[in-house]
Design a protein around this motif. Structure first.
Motif, PDB file in Angstrom:
ATOM      1  N   PRO A 104     -29.975 -10.768  26.931  1.00 38.54           N
ATOM      2  CA  PRO A 104     -31.452 -10.725  26.890  1.00 38.54           C
ATOM      3  C   PRO A 104     -32.053 -11.235  28.205  1.00 38.54           C
ATOM      4  O   PRO A 104     -31.532 -12.150  28.830  1.00 38.54           O
ATOM      5  CB  PRO A 104     -31.810 -11.658  25.743  1.00 38.54           C
ATOM      6  CG  PRO A 104     -30.559 -11.896  24.991  1.00 38.54           C
ATOM      7  CD  PRO A 104     -29.414 -11.634  25.907  1.00 38.54           C
ATOM      8  N   VAL A 105     -33.149 -10.615  28.584  1.00 39.73           N
ATOM      9  CA  VAL A 105     -33.896 -10.994  29.780  1.00 39.73           C
ATOM     10  C   VAL A 105     -35.264 -11.483  29.325  1.00 39.73           C
ATOM     11  O   VAL A 105     -35.922 -10.824  28.529  1.00 39.73           O
ATOM     12  CB  VAL A 105     -34.092  -9.787  30.732  1.00 39.73           C
ATOM     13  CG1 VAL A 105     -34.914 -10.177  31.945  1.00 39.73           C
ATOM     14  CG2 VAL A 105     -32.769  -9.179  31.124  1.00 39.73           C
ATOM     15  N   THR A 106     -35.679 -12.610  29.844  1.00 37.02           N
ATOM     16  CA  THR A 106     -37.038 -13.083  29.621  1.00 37.02           C
ATOM     17  C   THR A 106     -37.774 -12.886  30.938  1.00 37.02           C
ATOM     18  O   THR A 106     -37.432 -13.496  31.952  1.00 37.02           O
ATOM     19  CB  THR A 106     -37.075 -14.556  29.199  1.00 37.02           C
ATOM     20  OG1 THR A 106     -36.342 -14.687  27.975  1.00 37.02           O
ATOM     21  CG2 THR A 106     -38.494 -15.036  28.985  1.00 37.02           C
ATOM     22  N   GLN A 115     -40.904 -12.703  37.550  1.00 41.27           N
ATOM     23  CA  GLN A 115     -39.828 -13.647  37.271  1.00 41.27           C
ATOM     24  C   GLN A 115     -38.961 -13.087  36.141  1.00 41.27           C
ATOM     25  O   GLN A 115     -39.478 -12.582  35.152  1.00 41.27           O
ATOM     26  CB  GLN A 115     -40.469 -14.964  36.838  1.00 41.27           C
ATOM     27  CG  GLN A 115     -39.529 -16.043  36.442  1.00 41.27           C
ATOM     28  CD  GLN A 115     -40.324 -17.311  36.115  1.00 41.27           C
ATOM     29  OE1 GLN A 115     -41.119 -17.772  36.917  1.00 41.27           O
ATOM     30  NE2 GLN A 115     -40.108 -17.850  34.928  1.00 41.27           N
ATOM     31  N   ALA A 116     -37.660 -13.171  36.321  1.00 43.00           N
ATOM     32  CA  ALA A 116     -36.722 -12.734  35.288  1.00 43.00           C
ATOM     33  C   ALA A 116     -35.674 -13.819  35.115  1.00 43.00           C
ATOM     34  O   ALA A 116     -35.165 -14.370  36.084  1.00 43.00           O
ATOM     35  CB  ALA A 116     -36.063 -11.415  35.680  1.00 43.00           C
ATOM     36  N   GLU A 117     -35.368 -14.091  33.856  1.00 38.47           N
ATOM     37  CA  GLU A 117     -34.409 -15.155  33.552  1.00 38.47           C
ATOM     38  C   GLU A 117     -33.431 -14.665  32.498  1.00 38.47           C
ATOM     39  O   GLU A 117     -33.815 -14.042  31.512  1.00 38.47           O
ATOM     40  CB  GLU A 117     -35.177 -16.376  33.038  1.00 38.47           C
ATOM     41  CG  GLU A 117     -34.352 -17.607  32.926  1.00 38.47           C
ATOM     42  CD  GLU A 117     -35.207 -18.825  32.595  1.00 38.47           C
ATOM     43  OE1 GLU A 117     -34.602 -19.844  32.220  1.00 38.47           O
ATOM     44  OE2 GLU A 117     -36.440 -18.769  32.698  1.00 38.47           O
ATOM     45  N   TYR A 122     -31.746 -17.194  37.237  1.00 37.46           N
ATOM     46  CA  TYR A 122     -33.199 -17.284  37.313  1.00 37.46           C
ATOM     47  C   TYR A 122     -33.628 -16.730  38.662  1.00 37.46           C
ATOM     48  O   TYR A 122     -33.060 -17.079  39.690  1.00 37.46           O
ATOM     49  CB  TYR A 122     -33.645 -18.745  37.189  1.00 37.46           C
ATOM     50  CG  TYR A 122     -35.098 -18.974  37.503  1.00 37.46           C
ATOM     51  CD1 TYR A 122     -36.074 -18.773  36.534  1.00 37.46           C
ATOM     52  CD2 TYR A 122     -35.504 -19.358  38.769  1.00 37.46           C
ATOM     53  CE1 TYR A 122     -37.409 -18.965  36.821  1.00 37.46           C
ATOM     54  CE2 TYR A 122     -36.841 -19.548  39.067  1.00 37.46           C
ATOM     55  CZ  TYR A 122     -37.789 -19.356  38.089  1.00 37.46           C
ATOM     56  OH  TYR A 122     -39.112 -19.539  38.371  1.00 37.46           O
ATOM     57  N   ASN A 123     -34.606 -15.848  38.666  1.00 34.30           N
ATOM     58  CA  ASN A 123     -35.178 -15.417  39.935  1.00 34.30           C
ATOM     59  C   ASN A 123     -36.675 -15.234  39.802  1.00 34.30           C
ATOM     60  O   ASN A 123     -37.175 -14.849  38.755  1.00 34.30           O
ATOM     61  CB  ASN A 123     -34.493 -14.161  40.500  1.00 34.30           C
ATOM     62  CG  ASN A 123     -34.704 -12.936  39.652  1.00 34.30           C
ATOM     63  OD1 ASN A 123     -35.809 -12.641  39.236  1.00 34.30           O
ATOM     64  ND2 ASN A 123     -33.649 -12.191  39.402  1.00 34.30           N
ATOM     65  N   ARG A 124     -37.331 -15.560  40.852  1.00 36.59           N
ATOM     66  CA  ARG A 124     -38.785 -15.385  40.944  1.00 36.59           C
ATOM     67  C   ARG A 124     -39.036 -14.722  42.291  1.00 36.59           C
ATOM     68  O   ARG A 124     -38.793 -15.318  43.337  1.00 36.59           O
ATOM     69  CB  ARG A 124     -39.509 -16.713  40.843  1.00 36.59           C
ATOM     70  CG  ARG A 124     -41.010 -16.603  40.936  1.00 36.59           C
ATOM     71  CD  ARG A 124     -41.687 -17.949  40.702  1.00 36.59           C
ATOM     72  NE  ARG A 124     -43.099 -17.883  40.978  1.00 36.59           N
ATOM     73  CZ  ARG A 124     -44.032 -17.427  40.142  1.00 36.59           C
ATOM     74  NH1 ARG A 124     -43.671 -16.992  38.943  1.00 36.59           N
ATOM     75  NH2 ARG A 124     -45.299 -17.410  40.475  1.00 36.59           N
TER      76      ARG A 124
END
Length: 172
Positions: A104-106, A115-117, A122-124
């Motif tokens: 899953p991606v948040t 931003q995707a986590e 974690y990346n922004r």
């Protein structure tokens, strides 16, 4: 406005992203210039070869439209058909092998960044760092380079969220 969504990419999402990425290339003027240069080079080489082996010029000029059509077909098939045919095979293999794709991606966004986590990642990325972005009825594609992009499927978003992302992206 809720600017966060959780989703899991599907194999179909990745196939659609690949197609959108290939067809978005068609919109770029430099891509068309490359295609034209390849076509012109192919025509010159073919005509030069035929003239070199002794085909008389009147006969060559008579066949020129056929040569032009065949070379256009070859150039376009290499540039578009090959990626579209091989793309699903590559996506299927990558989807099976890369467990991270099935996690899953948040995702969240604001006016300055996307931003995707995922578990352990974690990346922004500021919107301005994307080379370009594309959208179709199925997804958003945030392109970092010719070979790297992020996918945000619209199926995971509410209509208000889609409109919000479009508004944010229109500023860039």
């Amino acid at each position: 406005m809720n600017r966060q969504v959780t989703f899991t990419l599907s194999e179909q999402d990745l196939r659609l992203a690949g197609c959108l990425h290939v067809f978005s290339w068609l919109r770029e003027p430099r891509a068309m210039a490359r295609m034209l240069a390849i076509w012109g080079g192919a025509m010159a080489v073919l005509l030069g070869f035929l003239y070199w082996i002794g085909v008389p010029w009147p006969r060559l000029s008579e066949k020129l439209p056929l040569f032009a059509f065949v070379s256009v077909a070859v150039v376009f098939s290499v540039a578009f058909v090959v990626p579209l045919v091989l793309g699903p095979i590559v996506v299927r293999r990558r989807f099976r092998q890369d467990k991270l794709l099935r996690q899953p991606v948040t995702a969240s966004w604001d006016e300055s960044a996307y931003q995707a986590e995922q578990p352990g990642i974690y990346n922004r990325i500021p919107w301005g760092d994307y080379a370009k972005w594309r959208e179709d009825r199925h997804l958003f594609l945030f392109i970092l380079s010719d070979y790297s992009y992020q996918v945000l499927p619209k199926r995971a978003l509410a209509p208000e969220q889609i409109a919000d992302i479009q508004k944010v992206l229109s500023a860039y």
